[in-house]
Design a protein around this motif. Structure first.
Motif, PDB file in Angstrom:
ATOM      1  N   GLN A  51       0.836  -1.205   0.000  1.00  0.00           N
ATOM      2  CA  GLN A  51       0.000   0.000   0.000  1.00  0.00           C
ATOM      3  C   GLN A  51       0.867   1.249   0.000  1.00  0.00           C
ATOM      4  OE1 GLN A  51      -3.072   0.344   2.978  1.00  0.00           O
ATOM      5  NE2 GLN A  51      -3.779  -1.762   2.649  1.00  0.00           N
ATOM      6  N   GLN A  52       1.886   1.263   0.853  1.00  0.00           N
ATOM      7  CA  GLN A  52       2.763   2.434   0.937  1.00  0.00           C
ATOM      8  C   GLN A  52       3.507   2.652  -0.372  1.00  0.00           C
ATOM      9  OE1 GLN A  52       2.828   4.635   3.594  1.00  0.00           O
ATOM     10  NE2 GLN A  52       3.862   5.823   2.038  1.00  0.00           N
ATOM     11  N   VAL A  53       3.998   1.580  -0.983  1.00  0.00           N
ATOM     12  CA  VAL A  53       4.702   1.683  -2.263  1.00  0.00           C
ATOM     13  C   VAL A  53       3.764   2.244  -3.333  1.00  0.00           C
ATOM     14  CG1 VAL A  53       5.771   0.358  -4.136  1.00  0.00           C
ATOM     15  CG2 VAL A  53       6.391  -0.126  -1.761  1.00  0.00           C
ATOM     16  N   LEU A  54       2.554   1.711  -3.415  1.00  0.00           N
ATOM     17  CA  LEU A  54       1.602   2.163  -4.441  1.00  0.00           C
ATOM     18  C   LEU A  54       1.160   3.610  -4.196  1.00  0.00           C
ATOM     19  CD1 LEU A  54      -0.431  -1.135  -4.826  1.00  0.00           C
ATOM     20  CD2 LEU A  54       1.179  -0.137  -6.481  1.00  0.00           C
ATOM     21  N   GLU A  55       0.987   3.976  -2.937  1.00  0.00           N
ATOM     22  CA  GLU A  55       0.654   5.375  -2.637  1.00  0.00           C
ATOM     23  C   GLU A  55       1.798   6.300  -3.038  1.00  0.00           C
ATOM     24  OE1 GLU A  55      -0.960   6.169   1.273  1.00  0.00           O
ATOM     25  OE2 GLU A  55      -2.182   4.353   1.171  1.00  0.00           O
ATOM     26  N   ASN A  56       3.031   5.872  -2.765  1.00  0.00           N
ATOM     27  CA  ASN A  56       4.195   6.661  -3.180  1.00  0.00           C
ATOM     28  C   ASN A  56       4.275   6.758  -4.701  1.00  0.00           C
ATOM     29  OD1 ASN A  56       4.952   7.039  -0.509  1.00  0.00           O
ATOM     30  ND2 ASN A  56       6.557   5.488  -0.547  1.00  0.00           N
ATOM     31  N   LEU A  57       3.976   5.662  -5.395  1.00  0.00           N
ATOM     32  CA  LEU A  57       3.964   5.685  -6.863  1.00  0.00           C
ATOM     33  C   LEU A  57       2.895   6.647  -7.373  1.00  0.00           C
ATOM     34  CD1 LEU A  57       4.461   1.931  -7.852  1.00  0.00           C
ATOM     35  CD2 LEU A  57       6.042   3.829  -8.274  1.00  0.00           C
ATOM     36  N   LEU A  58       1.757   6.644  -6.729  1.00  0.00           N
ATOM     37  CA  LEU A  58       0.680   7.551  -7.125  1.00  0.00           C
ATOM     38  C   LEU A  58       1.098   9.007  -6.912  1.00  0.00           C
ATOM     39  CD1 LEU A  58      -2.153   7.479  -8.306  1.00  0.00           C
ATOM     40  CD2 LEU A  58      -3.045   7.413  -5.966  1.00  0.00           C
ATOM     41  N   ASP A  59       1.806   9.274  -5.817  1.00  0.00           N
ATOM     42  CA  ASP A  59       2.315  10.626  -5.574  1.00  0.00           C
ATOM     43  C   ASP A  59       3.346  11.001  -6.640  1.00  0.00           C
ATOM     44  OD1 ASP A  59       0.680  10.902  -3.359  1.00  0.00           O
ATOM     45  OD2 ASP A  59       2.259  10.364  -1.926  1.00  0.00           O
ATOM     46  N   LYS A  60       4.202  10.036  -7.003  1.00  0.00           N
ATOM     47  CA  LYS A  60       5.193  10.275  -8.068  1.00  0.00           C
ATOM     48  C   LYS A  60       4.477  10.607  -9.373  1.00  0.00           C
ATOM     49  CE  LYS A  60       9.577   9.471  -6.899  1.00  0.00           C
ATOM     50  NZ  LYS A  60      10.515  10.567  -6.930  1.00  0.00           N
ATOM     51  N   TYR A  61       3.412   9.869  -9.668  1.00  0.00           N
ATOM     52  CA  TYR A  61       2.615  10.135 -10.871  1.00  0.00           C
ATOM     53  C   TYR A  61       2.071  11.560 -10.837  1.00  0.00           C
ATOM     54  CZ  TYR A  61      -1.425  10.488 -13.863  1.00  0.00           C
ATOM     55  OH  TYR A  61      -2.335  10.957 -14.785  1.00  0.00           O
ATOM     56  N   ALA A  62       1.490  11.960  -9.713  1.00  0.00           N
ATOM     57  CA  ALA A  62       0.898  13.299  -9.596  1.00  0.00           C
ATOM     58  C   ALA A  62       1.951  14.380  -9.827  1.00  0.00           C
ATOM     59  CB  ALA A  62       0.243  13.473  -8.230  1.00  0.00           C
ATOM     60  N   ASP A  63       3.169  14.143  -9.347  1.00  0.00           N
ATOM     61  CA  ASP A  63       4.238  15.137  -9.477  1.00  0.00           C
ATOM     62  C   ASP A  63       4.948  15.091 -10.829  1.00  0.00           C
ATOM     63  OD1 ASP A  63       3.726  16.016  -6.907  1.00  0.00           O
ATOM     64  OD2 ASP A  63       5.297  14.773  -6.013  1.00  0.00           O
TER      65      ASP A  63
END
Length: 190
Positions: A124-136
């Protein structure tokens, strides 16, 4: 004035216009949006065709690269339309007159759907971080496995530890990334 080369033809971006010589040697000047629209329609006649290809692509970066090779000038498009948009949304907006979503809006939509709950805590933490990377930074960052070697991922362990403990291995990680991308583009209007 920026110069680009598309299929061996020099293209100049002049403010919101492009100039190039057509096959007959005539100088063509048109708006950047018209140029993008015309270039895209040669590849994808409809929004439906484009979204199907986008959704079916294993890597979105491959489509972005293909479109650059046939004449989509991503850098110029970002300058004109906005750098907060995903390449998908830029094309849908400019070529098919769809209302655009920013990367942050797409990321927020995924978070609102509680998509991550089917995974364990590390995943979950990895995917949330990936989603944040996507947003940025965009979808390219999500698709690059090397992103696991930089912060904030390194706080969760080494790449090997993340892949094994968080997902059960690299194939499962790649599947989770593919599913994350599907969630990002889940609200594509056709």
């Amino acid at each position: 004035m920026r110069k680009y080369h598309v299929n061996g033809v020099q293209v100049k971006a002049l403010a919101e216009r492009v100039q190039y010589y057509d096959t007959d040697g005539k100088l063509v000047t048109e708006s950047f949006k018209d140029y993008t629209r015309k270039t895209m329609i040669k590849e994808f006649a409809s929004l439906d065709e484009f979204t199907k290809r986008w959704n079916q692509a294993e890597r979105k970066q491959a489509i972005i690269d293909e479109l650059a090779q046939v004449g989509i000038l991503w850098e110029a498009l970002e300058q004109e339309v906005g750098q907060e948009m995903d390449p998908f949304d830029m094309i849908c907006h400019v070529v098919y007159d769809q209302p655009p979503l920013t990367r942050k809006e797409r990321a927020e939509n995924v978070k609102k759907r509680n998509y991550f709950t089917k995974y364990g805590e590390t995943a979950q933490q990895v995917l949330e971080n990936l989603l944040d990377k996507y947003a940025d930074d965009g979808v390219q960052e999500v698709e690059n496995i090397r992103v696991l070697k930089v912060a904030p991922f390194t706080e969760l362990g080494s790449m090997k530890e993340i892949l094994e403990k968080g997902f059960g291995g690299k194939p499962q990680y790649l599947q989770a990334v593919s599913e994350l991308e599907a969630e990002i583009y889940n609200n594509i209007a056709i």
